[in-house]
Design a protein around this motif. Structure first.
Motif, PDB file in Angstrom:
ATOM      1  N   SER A  30      19.603 -40.437 -10.175  1.00  0.00           N
ATOM      2  CA  SER A  30      19.840 -39.220 -10.969  1.00  0.00           C
ATOM      3  C   SER A  30      18.555 -38.762 -11.637  1.00  0.00           C
ATOM      4  CB  SER A  30      20.915 -39.484 -12.025  1.00  0.00           C
ATOM      5  OG  SER A  30      22.142 -39.814 -11.411  1.00  0.00           O
ATOM      6  N   LEU A  31      17.782 -39.730 -12.144  1.00  0.00           N
ATOM      7  CA  LEU A  31      16.493 -39.387 -12.742  1.00  0.00           C
ATOM      8  C   LEU A  31      15.523 -38.845 -11.700  1.00  0.00           C
ATOM      9  CD1 LEU A  31      15.950 -42.409 -15.177  1.00  0.00           C
ATOM     10  CD2 LEU A  31      16.486 -40.049 -15.799  1.00  0.00           C
ATOM     11  N   MET A  32      15.591 -39.365 -10.484  1.00  0.00           N
ATOM     12  CA  MET A  32      14.698 -38.928  -9.413  1.00  0.00           C
ATOM     13  C   MET A  32      14.894 -37.460  -9.059  1.00  0.00           C
ATOM     14  SD  MET A  32      12.564 -41.229  -8.474  1.00  0.00           S
ATOM     15  CE  MET A  32      12.036 -40.602  -6.881  1.00  0.00           C
ATOM     16  N   LEU A  33      16.058 -36.915  -9.392  1.00  0.00           N
ATOM     17  CA  LEU A  33      16.304 -35.500  -9.105  1.00  0.00           C
ATOM     18  C   LEU A  33      15.342 -34.597  -9.882  1.00  0.00           C
ATOM     19  CD1 LEU A  33      20.226 -35.400  -9.112  1.00  0.00           C
ATOM     20  CD2 LEU A  33      18.725 -35.163  -7.127  1.00  0.00           C
ATOM     21  N   GLN A  71      14.583 -31.682  -1.562  1.00  0.00           N
ATOM     22  CA  GLN A  71      15.574 -32.088  -0.571  1.00  0.00           C
ATOM     23  C   GLN A  71      15.585 -33.600  -0.398  1.00  0.00           C
ATOM     24  OE1 GLN A  71      17.805 -29.959   0.885  1.00  0.00           O
ATOM     25  NE2 GLN A  71      18.751 -31.888   1.540  1.00  0.00           N
ATOM     26  N   TRP A  72      14.381 -34.193  -0.409  1.00  0.00           N
ATOM     27  CA  TRP A  72      14.296 -35.662  -0.287  1.00  0.00           C
ATOM     28  C   TRP A  72      14.968 -36.342  -1.477  1.00  0.00           C
ATOM     29  CZ3 TRP A  72      11.908 -38.976  -3.748  1.00  0.00           C
ATOM     30  CH2 TRP A  72      11.845 -40.316  -3.357  1.00  0.00           C
ATOM     31  N   ALA A  73      14.740 -35.832  -2.697  1.00  0.00           N
ATOM     32  CA  ALA A  73      15.348 -36.411  -3.897  1.00  0.00           C
ATOM     33  C   ALA A  73      16.866 -36.267  -3.858  1.00  0.00           C
ATOM     34  CB  ALA A  73      14.786 -35.749  -5.148  1.00  0.00           C
ATOM     35  N   LEU A  74      17.344 -35.133  -3.364  1.00  0.00           N
ATOM     36  CA  LEU A  74      18.784 -34.903  -3.268  1.00  0.00           C
ATOM     37  C   LEU A  74      19.425 -35.865  -2.266  1.00  0.00           C
ATOM     38  CD1 LEU A  74      21.052 -33.072  -4.332  1.00  0.00           C
ATOM     39  CD2 LEU A  74      20.589 -31.532  -2.402  1.00  0.00           C
ATOM     40  N   ASP A  75      18.770 -36.039  -1.112  1.00  0.00           N
ATOM     41  CA  ASP A  75      19.285 -36.980  -0.103  1.00  0.00           C
ATOM     42  C   ASP A  75      19.285 -38.404  -0.635  1.00  0.00           C
ATOM     43  OD1 ASP A  75      19.555 -34.834   1.579  1.00  0.00           O
ATOM     44  OD2 ASP A  75      17.668 -35.186   2.649  1.00  0.00           O
ATOM     45  N   TYR A  76      18.237 -38.755  -1.360  1.00  0.00           N
ATOM     46  CA  TYR A  76      18.145 -40.110  -1.930  1.00  0.00           C
ATOM     47  C   TYR A  76      19.267 -40.344  -2.940  1.00  0.00           C
ATOM     48  CZ  TYR A  76      16.166 -44.142  -4.389  1.00  0.00           C
ATOM     49  OH  TYR A  76      15.985 -45.387  -4.950  1.00  0.00           O
ATOM     50  N   HIS A  77      19.578 -39.315  -3.734  1.00  0.00           N
ATOM     51  CA  HIS A  77      20.651 -39.442  -4.725  1.00  0.00           C
ATOM     52  C   HIS A  77      22.014 -39.586  -4.049  1.00  0.00           C
ATOM     53  CE1 HIS A  77      22.911 -38.915  -8.399  1.00  0.00           C
ATOM     54  NE2 HIS A  77      23.514 -37.847  -7.906  1.00  0.00           N
TER      55      HIS A  77
END
Length: 633
Positions: A351-354, A336-342
């Motif tokens: 996109s890579l962080m996802l 969820q954190w990666a999605l919010d960051y994206h």
């Protein structure tokens, strides 16, 4: 048989070292003298009636001994362990010394009638069956207690007096095997008969299953590529693909039973009679009488064992499963954190962080699986199972339950709680690929690199640049004793089991899973072959007629895959749109299709015979001849 034992000489001019025994440095002379005497003593006196010689190096005696046996002794041992060999009429029969002339390629001067692996298996069997007679302790070590019937080798190992026992490599045969097995990259079958002759049936059967499973995945991979490319979001188009997957999983497992029967009949293990199972070496308890055999052996209360299982092992496993689910929820927080960051940044980096949370979670899963494995082995040993088969069944059950939940719980949660098919596809791909990379590194590349470093240091220490062929026996033994020990096929089958789950459970979401599985298995064949020949000590051969409980594990996974794929197809928007008025009709339809597919699976499993017709006829013929022989007696 008794007459043959009595005339058996324990001295042979052409001593052929087969097995290495390494004792701890500083082992007392009286202990060494007693142990070696028990090895060479006649069978009637409780010995193993083998040959043993100390390994003498430039530094003198290093408490390393070479064990061999005379040709006659090995033939009598082959009868004792029940080896099955091919007769002159091409039938397979249990070897007996009295009828030795009827067996194919037998001659009194042919010392290659038994393979080196079979000879080493016979020696191991005899060493394992060295039992204490009237000794109360190991001479020189009062704290190492013995009692009648106790395994001497096991007591020496647990007391730290015996460091290890391992079979020697045959450098010439190993060189030939390496060349035909992985010496050149080619498309073709593995030399399974050669692998069996060198490493034994258990390892040959694993490589046979790995090869078969890889070829069986190719149709799934070929069909999956166009589905992935041209039908990314159209889940209704996956119905045919998922149906094919479910029928495919049933057919390949049933066909494998037939192939397994053909291989093991040819190798003789399909006919080997299961001997009365002795207590496993680690079993302990108060000395008592076995009511079946009448022999003295340790006795342990089954009530105590059940209490240990249900009051300690079961709660511990449940606690580990809860911890696995807790880690899974942390993973979803990271997702969820990666999605919010994206969403906030919308960059290539975001996109890579996802993919980062899935990669981290895959690494954590592998670490947790390995830590839990050690805990499961300790607990299962502590439960004190009498038989090795019981020990293995409880260990496999513990490990499979945890690994299944640890690897697949997040995918089930995404699919049936979050209903996020895009995240399911991404997580499945990341978990599959990451686990394959980690396994290749941890099981093959890292051990090979460490062994390469060690071999280089050993050669430098001996001031020698010799090849394997030029090594002296002492140098070969010293190099092999420092190699890692191969712990069996458990982890290899477990890896294939989890891979089968990734491919079959969610096939309608990520058809490319089979493609990655095929690519991984091709490299796995070569890396595992390299590992067996160059990284680990040669393992003792172990006769087997099938892949054991793993067959049931794979079949169970295929049944679960029917349920998951039917539910995923039923949840797709296209199928859901077919039942706009009543969701109950949708549920009933999915349940009906699921039951229909399960019925087809079980019918196919029933219809396809486990053994080919010619094997069935040969087995029936042998049984008939045995009954006729009993009537004549």
């Amino acid at each position: 048989m008794a007459e043959s034992w009595s005339f058996l000489d324990t001295v042979e001019s052409n001593f052929r070292p087969l097995v290495v025994i390494e004792l701890a440095k500083g082992t007392k002379e009286e202990t060494i003298e007693w142990f070696t005497k028990r090895i060479v003593d006649k069978k009637a006196d409780g010995g193993a009636q083998l040959l043993i010689k100390p390994l003498v190096t430039e530094n003198g005696h290093e408490n390393i001994y070479l064990v061999g046996a005379s040709h006659l002794r090995l033939l009598l041992g082959a009868e004792t362990v029940g080896l099955v060999k091919e007769c002159s009429d091409n039938s397979m029969r249990t070897f007996t010394y009295s009828s030795r002339k009827t067996f194919k390629d037998f001659a009194d001067d042919n010392h290659n009638f038994l393979t080196m692996a079979e000879c080493q298996y016979i020696i191991k069997h005899e060493l394992d069956n060295l039992r204490a007679k009237n000794e109360k302790m190991i001479p020189g070590y009062p704290q190492a207690k013995l009692y009648p019937g106790k395994s001497i080798v096991r007591r020496l190992l647990t007391s730290g007096i015996l460091v290890q026992i391992f079979p020697l490599h045959d450098r010439e045969e190993l060189k030939k095997l390496r060349h035909s097995w992985y010496g050149r990259v080619r498309v073709g079958y593995q030399p399974l008969d050669d692998i069996r002759c060198y490493f034994g049936e258990t390892i040959a059967l694993y490589f046979g299953f790995l090869e078969y499973f890889t070829f069986a995945l190719i149709p799934m991979a070929v069909i999956g590529i166009p589905y992935y490319v041209f039908a990314w979001e159209d889940y209704d188009k996956y119905v045919m693909f998922a149906t094919f997957n479910l029928l495919w999983s049933t057919v390949i497992l049933e066909v494998w039973k037939r192939i397994c029967a053909i291989l093991t009949y040819r190798w003789g293990t399909l006919l080997m009679k299961r001997q009365f199972e002795e207590p496993r070496p680690g079993f302990h308890g108060v000395l008592g009488i076995n009511p079946v055999t009448g022999r003295e052996e340790p006795v342990y209360s089954s009530i105590k064992r059940q209490l240990r299982i249900y009051l300690v092992s079961l709660p511990f496993v449940c606690l580990c499963l809860y911890f696995s689910l807790y880690v899974m929820m942390i993973y979803f927080d990271l997702e969820q954190w990666a999605l919010d960051y994206h969403k906030e940044n919308e960059s290539n980096f975001s996109s890579l962080m996802l993919y980062v949370p899935s990669i981290i979670y895959a690494v954590v899963i592998e670490i947790m699986n390995r830590i839990y494995r050690y805990a499961a082995e300790f607990l299962t040993s502590w439960e004190n199972h009498r038989l090795e088969s019981s020990y293995q069944n409880h260990l496999i059950l513990k490990v499979l339950v945890f690994n299944f939940l640890n690897c697949f719980a997040s995918l089930f949660y995404i699919a049936f709680v979050l209903f996020d098919m895009k995240l399911l596809r991404q997580s499945l791909a990341t978990l599959l690929i990451t686990s394959q990379i980690l396994n290749q590194f941890a099981e093959s590349l890292l051990p090979y690199w460490l062994q390469k470093r060690h071999s280089k240091r050993m050669k430098q220490r001996s001031c020698s640049q010799k090849t394997d062929k030029d090594l002296s026996l002492a140098e070969q033994v010293n190099m092999e004793k420092e190699m890692g020990t191969y712990l069996g096929t458990f982890d290899d089958y477990l890896e294939l089991f989890l891979q089968f789950g990734y491919v079959s459970l969610f096939s309608c979401v990520y058809p490319l899973a089979a493609v990655f599985a095929v690519l991984n298995n091709i490299t796995e064949i070569y890396s595992d072959a390299l590992k067996m020949c160059r990284v680990y000590k040669r393992p003792f051969a172990e006769p087997t007629a099938n892949i054991g409980v793993w067959q049931l594990a794979f079949e169970t996974m295929s049944v679960i895959s029917v349920v998951t794929n039917c539910m995923l197809i039923g949840m797709s928007p296209q199928v859901d749109a077919l039942f706009p008025d009543s969701k109950m009709d949708l549920v009933l339809t999915v349940a009906f299709v699921e039951h229909l597919l399960l019925a087809i699976k079980f019918i196919m499993a029933f219809v396809i015979p486990d053994k080919p017709r010619d094997i069935q006829v040969k087995l029936a013929k042998l049984e008939f001849e045995s009954l006729e022989a009993l009537k004549q007696q």
